[in-house]
Each structure stands twice: as C-alpha cells, then as structure tokens.
Design a protein around this motif. Structure first.
Motif, PDB file in Angstrom:
ATOM      1  N   THR A  23      -7.524  27.685 -12.562  1.00 26.09           N
ATOM      2  CA  THR A  23      -8.702  28.498 -12.288  1.00 26.09           C
ATOM      3  C   THR A  23      -8.290  29.956 -12.136  1.00 26.09           C
ATOM      4  O   THR A  23      -7.269  30.245 -11.530  1.00 26.09           O
ATOM      5  CB  THR A  23      -9.397  28.037 -10.989  1.00 26.09           C
ATOM      6  OG1 THR A  23      -9.690  26.659 -11.076  1.00 26.09           O
ATOM      7  CG2 THR A  23     -10.691  28.793 -10.757  1.00 26.09           C
ATOM      8  N   THR A  25     -10.065  33.999 -11.306  1.00 26.09           N
ATOM      9  CA  THR A  25     -11.231  34.764 -10.896  1.00 26.09           C
ATOM     10  C   THR A  25     -11.319  35.971 -11.810  1.00 26.09           C
ATOM     11  O   THR A  25     -10.362  36.735 -11.938  1.00 26.09           O
ATOM     12  CB  THR A  25     -11.102  35.217  -9.427  1.00 26.09           C
ATOM     13  OG1 THR A  25     -10.889  34.069  -8.612  1.00 26.09           O
ATOM     14  CG2 THR A  25     -12.364  35.918  -8.968  1.00 26.09           C
ATOM     15  N   HIS A  48     -15.591  32.412 -11.287  1.00 26.34           N
ATOM     16  CA  HIS A  48     -14.450  31.508 -11.364  1.00 26.34           C
ATOM     17  C   HIS A  48     -14.498  30.846 -12.732  1.00 26.34           C
ATOM     18  O   HIS A  48     -15.522  30.279 -13.108  1.00 26.34           O
ATOM     19  CB  HIS A  48     -14.508  30.443 -10.268  1.00 26.34           C
ATOM     20  CG  HIS A  48     -14.182  30.976  -8.916  1.00 26.34           C
ATOM     21  ND1 HIS A  48     -13.918  30.164  -7.848  1.00 26.34           N
ATOM     22  CD2 HIS A  48     -14.072  32.235  -8.439  1.00 26.34           C
ATOM     23  CE1 HIS A  48     -13.655  30.895  -6.789  1.00 26.34           C
ATOM     24  NE2 HIS A  48     -13.752  32.164  -7.124  1.00 26.34           N
ATOM     25  N   LYS A  72     -17.768  22.973  -7.882  1.00 26.43           N
ATOM     26  CA  LYS A  72     -18.851  23.599  -7.125  1.00 26.43           C
ATOM     27  C   LYS A  72     -19.080  25.058  -7.534  1.00 26.43           C
ATOM     28  O   LYS A  72     -20.221  25.502  -7.647  1.00 26.43           O
ATOM     29  CB  LYS A  72     -18.536  23.517  -5.635  1.00 26.43           C
ATOM     30  CG  LYS A  72     -19.587  24.095  -4.747  1.00 26.43           C
ATOM     31  CD  LYS A  72     -19.192  23.969  -3.288  1.00 26.43           C
ATOM     32  CE  LYS A  72     -20.193  24.656  -2.399  1.00 26.43           C
ATOM     33  NZ  LYS A  72     -19.805  24.569  -0.986  1.00 26.43           N
ATOM     34  N   THR A  73     -17.993  25.784  -7.767  1.00 22.65           N
ATOM     35  CA  THR A  73     -18.123  27.213  -8.082  1.00 22.65           C
ATOM     36  C   THR A  73     -17.754  27.548  -9.525  1.00 22.65           C
ATOM     37  O   THR A  73     -17.903  28.697  -9.932  1.00 22.65           O
ATOM     38  CB  THR A  73     -17.220  28.049  -7.158  1.00 22.65           C
ATOM     39  OG1 THR A  73     -15.871  27.614  -7.315  1.00 22.65           O
ATOM     40  CG2 THR A  73     -17.648  27.916  -5.711  1.00 22.65           C
ATOM     41  N   LYS A  74     -17.278  26.578 -10.288  1.00 23.80           N
ATOM     42  CA  LYS A  74     -16.762  26.848 -11.634  1.00 23.80           C
ATOM     43  C   LYS A  74     -17.700  26.325 -12.712  1.00 23.80           C
ATOM     44  O   LYS A  74     -17.868  25.126 -12.862  1.00 23.80           O
ATOM     45  CB  LYS A  74     -15.403  26.163 -11.790  1.00 23.80           C
ATOM     46  CG  LYS A  74     -14.332  27.068 -12.230  1.00 23.80           C
ATOM     47  CD  LYS A  74     -12.983  26.468 -12.519  1.00 23.80           C
ATOM     48  CE  LYS A  74     -12.641  25.081 -12.175  1.00 23.80           C
ATOM     49  NZ  LYS A  74     -11.275  24.730 -12.565  1.00 23.80           N
TER      50      LYS A  74
END
Length: 88
Positions: A23, A25, A48, A72-74
C-alpha cells in the motif's frame, strides 16, 4: 442495444508514504479558482492505493486508477509509475 463504457477515474500524484505492505499513500494536488476571490488555490487529497509488488517508493510520481474496494480505506490501484524519485 447501446454499448456503454464504464468511466474509470485516474489521478496522477506523488507518493508520500510507502511504509505499509502493498500500500502507498498518494497525494493528488489540483488547482482551482476560488469562487469569490478569484485566486488560484491548490487543493489536495490523499488516497491509499494498492501496490502489489511494492515497486513505488516515496517521492515517485504515479498514476492511480479507481478499483473495487480492497480494504476499508483502499479502493485505488497504482497503474503506472511515471517518474522515479531521485535517491540521495
């Protein structure tokens, strides 16, 4: 029958963190004109993005494309590395 193509969003941004496994950012900056003042303002968002082979390093310029949610965030994937960062 109408052939409709899916619109795939792509952004170009700078990798600001590569500390996570698979991952990165990515900081995406865009310039918009302020509606009242008229001055050009730089707005930014952090995303992300999934990097399967951990190829991207901090400072690289990358192209990310929207994808199905991976976590969840990707929900973005690094599709191309445009320029590599200069390592000092």
């Amino acid at each position: 029958m109408t052939d409709t193509k899916k619109v795939v969003r792509t952004f170009t941004g700078r990798v600001v963190s590569d500390k996570m496994d698979k991952t990165v950012t990515v900081l995406v900056e865009r310039k918009v004109k302020h509606p009242l003042i008229g001055k050009v303002v730089v707005k930014s968002n952090k995303f992300h993005a999934h990097d399967e082979k951990n190829e991207s390093k901090e400072g690289d310029l990358v192209v990310i494309t929207e994808n199905r949610p991976i976590s969840k965030t990707k929900s973005w994937v690094v599709s191309k590395i445009v320029t590599k960062a200069v390592q000092v």
